[in-house]
Design a protein around this motif. Structure first.
Motif, short mmCIF file in Angstrom:
data_model
loop_
_atom_site.label_atom_id
_atom_site.label_comp_id
_atom_site.label_asym_id
_atom_site.label_seq_id
_atom_site.Cartn_x
_atom_site.Cartn_y
_atom_site.Cartn_z
N ALA A 115 -6.96 -10.03 -21.10
CA ALA A 115 -5.50 -9.95 -21.25
C ALA A 115 -4.97 -11.13 -22.05
O ALA A 115 -4.09 -10.99 -22.91
N ALA A 116 -5.49 -12.32 -21.76
CA ALA A 116 -5.00 -13.52 -22.43
C ALA A 116 -5.45 -13.61 -23.88
O ALA A 116 -4.70 -14.11 -24.73
N SER A 117 -6.64 -13.10 -24.18
CA SER A 117 -7.20 -13.31 -25.52
C SER A 117 -7.05 -12.11 -26.46
O SER A 117 -6.92 -12.29 -27.67
N LEU A 118 -7.08 -10.90 -25.93
CA LEU A 118 -7.10 -9.72 -26.77
C LEU A 118 -5.77 -8.97 -26.87
O LEU A 118 -5.50 -8.32 -27.88
N LEU A 119 -4.96 -9.05 -25.83
CA LEU A 119 -3.79 -8.17 -25.76
C LEU A 119 -2.52 -8.64 -26.46
O LEU A 119 -1.75 -7.80 -26.92
N PRO A 120 -2.21 -9.94 -26.53
CA PRO A 120 -0.89 -10.33 -27.04
C PRO A 120 -0.52 -9.71 -28.38
O PRO A 120 0.57 -9.13 -28.53
N GLN A 121 -1.41 -9.78 -29.36
CA GLN A 121 -1.09 -9.23 -30.67
C GLN A 121 -0.97 -7.70 -30.62
O GLN A 121 -0.10 -7.11 -31.28
N VAL A 122 -1.84 -7.06 -29.83
CA VAL A 122 -1.79 -5.60 -29.70
C VAL A 122 -0.45 -5.16 -29.14
O VAL A 122 0.20 -4.25 -29.66
N LEU A 123 -0.01 -5.82 -28.07
CA LEU A 123 1.22 -5.40 -27.40
C LEU A 123 2.46 -5.72 -28.24
O LEU A 123 3.44 -4.97 -28.22
N ARG A 124 2.43 -6.83 -28.99
CA ARG A 124 3.57 -7.13 -29.87
C ARG A 124 3.73 -6.04 -30.93
O ARG A 124 4.84 -5.55 -31.18
N ARG A 125 2.64 -5.66 -31.55
CA ARG A 125 2.70 -4.62 -32.58
C ARG A 125 3.11 -3.28 -31.98
O ARG A 125 3.92 -2.55 -32.57
N GLU A 173 -18.61 -8.08 -27.82
CA GLU A 173 -18.15 -9.47 -27.75
C GLU A 173 -19.32 -10.36 -27.33
O GLU A 173 -20.04 -10.04 -26.39
N LYS A 174 -19.50 -11.46 -28.03
CA LYS A 174 -20.57 -12.39 -27.68
C LYS A 174 -20.28 -13.04 -26.33
O LYS A 174 -19.13 -13.40 -26.04
N LEU A 175 -21.31 -13.20 -25.52
CA LEU A 175 -21.23 -13.94 -24.27
C LEU A 175 -21.91 -15.29 -24.51
O LEU A 175 -23.06 -15.33 -24.93
N VAL A 176 -21.17 -16.37 -24.30
CA VAL A 176 -21.69 -17.71 -24.66
C VAL A 176 -21.60 -18.65 -23.46
O VAL A 176 -20.79 -18.47 -22.55
N TRP A 177 -22.47 -19.66 -23.49
CA TRP A 177 -22.42 -20.72 -22.49
C TRP A 177 -21.36 -21.74 -22.89
O TRP A 177 -21.22 -22.07 -24.07
N VAL A 178 -20.63 -22.25 -21.91
CA VAL A 178 -19.62 -23.28 -22.18
C VAL A 178 -19.79 -24.43 -21.20
O VAL A 178 -20.28 -24.26 -20.09
N SER A 179 -19.35 -25.60 -21.66
CA SER A 179 -19.48 -26.81 -20.86
C SER A 179 -18.26 -27.70 -21.10
O SER A 179 -17.50 -27.50 -22.07
N SER A 180 -18.09 -28.68 -20.24
CA SER A 180 -17.06 -29.70 -20.44
C SER A 180 -17.37 -30.49 -21.71
O SER A 180 -18.54 -30.70 -22.06
N ARG A 181 -16.33 -30.94 -22.40
CA ARG A 181 -16.53 -31.75 -23.60
C ARG A 181 -16.99 -33.17 -23.26
O ARG A 181 -17.50 -33.89 -24.13
N ALA A 242 -16.92 -14.73 -22.28
CA ALA A 242 -16.77 -13.98 -23.53
C ALA A 242 -16.22 -14.93 -24.59
O ALA A 242 -15.33 -15.74 -24.32
N LEU A 243 -16.75 -14.85 -25.79
CA LEU A 243 -16.35 -15.77 -26.85
C LEU A 243 -14.84 -15.77 -27.07
O LEU A 243 -14.24 -16.82 -27.31
N CYS A 244 -14.22 -14.59 -26.97
CA CYS A 244 -12.78 -14.50 -27.20
C CYS A 244 -11.98 -15.23 -26.15
O CYS A 244 -10.79 -15.51 -26.35
N SER A 245 -12.61 -15.56 -25.00
CA SER A 245 -11.89 -16.19 -23.89
C SER A 245 -12.11 -17.70 -23.81
O SER A 245 -11.55 -18.35 -22.93
#
Length: 295
Positions: A115-125, A173-181, A242-245
Motif C-alpha cells: 500500500a505504501a510503495s505501490l498504490l499512491p500513484q495508482v490511486l491518484r491517477r 518483485e525482488k525480495l532482498v535482505w536489508v540491514s541497519s546502515r 520486497a525491493l519496492c518497500s
C-alpha cells in the motif's frame, strides 16, 4: 443514367455477442463456471451453455476443462485480450452517450508494505479519471486477504502469490535482505532475522537460509512493515523485504555479506466472484495498467 450501388449484407455470424464475452471473461478470471455464475447473474448451467455457444460461434475451443479449474486455451487467451477491450469500449460508449459518469465503491485489500510503495500513484491517477468512484482500502497480510476474497468481504485484493495459487500475476518483485546502515547484524551467528507473519516473504527467507545451511534465529515476527523497519534500524536483526518497500533508512545487503539469494515475489490481483460492478472493472483495469511489470 442512375447508378445503383448494392452493399453486401454484413455476415452477422461473425459478430461477437458482448453478453457471451462478459461471461467468457468471468470464467477465465475465476477459473470455474460455478464461480463465474454469480458475477454475471446466471446459473452455472447457463454459463456452461453460453460458453458452448461462444465456442460454436468462433469455431474453436476456447476453454480447457481440467479437474481443478477451467483455463483458457491458446485461442482463448488470444480472445481474452480482445474481449476485455470490447467490453471496456462498450461501457465507455454507454457512459458517453448517456452522460452518466461511472460511480460506486470498491473495497480493495492490500498488504501495508505494498500500500505504501505501490498504490499512491495508482490511486491518484484513478481518482482523476473516475472522481465518483470511491476506493475503500483494507490493509491486511495476503493470507487474510485471500480469506476475505473467498468470503466476499472485499471486491479486489493485491496479494503475494502463494505456491500453487491460481492468480492473475501483475508483476514480479525482488525480495532482498536489508540491514541497519550503522550495525552489522548480518555478521552474527546464528543470524538474527526479523520475519513477517505467515506469508511468501517469510517462507522465501527461511527457504533461502535453509538451502544455504545458514543458521538463524527469529528475533521478531509481525505483519507490520513499520515494526519490521524499526527492529532492523536498531541493528537487532536483518530482514527480507520486497525491493519496492525498502526505505532509504536501510541498506540492501546480500551475497557479499554471506546471505543467500532469495526467490522473487509474484504480486497479483484477486477478484471476488460477486464483484461485478463497472467500478470494479475500472479499478482492475487501472491496476493492470499501472502495476504490471514492463521488463
Amino acid at each position: 443514367m442512375a447508378i445503383a450501388i448494392r452493399y453486401a449484407d454484413r455476415d452477422m455470424s461473425k459478430v461477437l455477442d458482448l453478453d457471451l464475452l462478459q461471461t467468457f471473461v468471468a470464467v477465465a478470471e475465476t477459473g470455474s463456471f460455478t464461480s463465474a455464475a454469480p458475477r454475471v447473474g446466471r446459473s452455472q448451467s447457463a454459463v456452461s451453455m453460453q460458453m458452448q455457444r461462444l465456442e460454436q460461434a468462433v469455431g474453436t475451443q476456447l476453454l480447457h476443462r481440467t479437474p481443478k479449474a477451467v483455463i483458457p486455451s491458446a485461442a482463448g487467451n488470444d480472445l481474452l485480450s480482445y474481449a476485455r477491450r470490447l467490453l471496456k469500449l462498450s461501457d465507455e460508449a454507454w457512459m458517453t452517450v448517456t452522460k452518466q459518469p461511472e460511480a460506486g465503491t470498491v473495497r480493495l485489500g492490500i498488504p501495508d508494505d505494498y500500500a505504501a510503495s505501490l498504490l499512491p500513484q495508482v490511486l491518484r491517477r484513478f481518482a482523476n479519471e473516475y472522481p465518483q468512484i470511491v476506493v475503500e482500502l483494507v490493509c491486511e497480510p495476503s493470507g487474510k486477504l485471500n480469506l476475505a476474497i473467498a468470503e466476499n468481504g472485499i471486491d479486489l485484493a493485491i496479494v503475494t502469490r502463494a505456491p500453487g495459487q491460481k492468480i492473475e500475476v501483475l508483476r514480479r518483485e525482488k525480495l532482498v535482505w536489508v540491514s541497519s546502515r550503522t550495525h552489522d547484524a548480518w555478521r552474527d551467528d546464528p543470524l538474527p532475522v526479523a520475519l513477517f507473519d505467515a506469508c511468501s516473504a517469510r517462507a522465501n527467507a527461511i527457504k533461502g537460509l535453509s538451502e544455504a545451511e545458514r543458521s538463524y534465529r527469529c528475533t521478531y515476527s509481525s505483519p507490520s512493515l513499520l515494526g519490521m523497519i524499526t527492529v532492523v534500524q536498531t541493528g537487532l536483526s536483518v530482514a527480507a523485504l520486497a525491493l519496492c518497500s525498502v526505505p532509504d533508512t536501510l541498506t540492501i545487503i546480500g551475497e557479499n555479506e554471506g546471505l543467500p539469494r532469495l526467490d522473487d515475489l509474484e504480486i497479483g490481483v484477486l477478484r471476488s466472484p460477486l464483484a461485478n460492478s463497472p467500478a470494479v472493472d475500472r479499478l482492475i483495469e487501472a491496476l493492470r495498467r499501472d502495476l504490471s511489470s514492463h521488463d
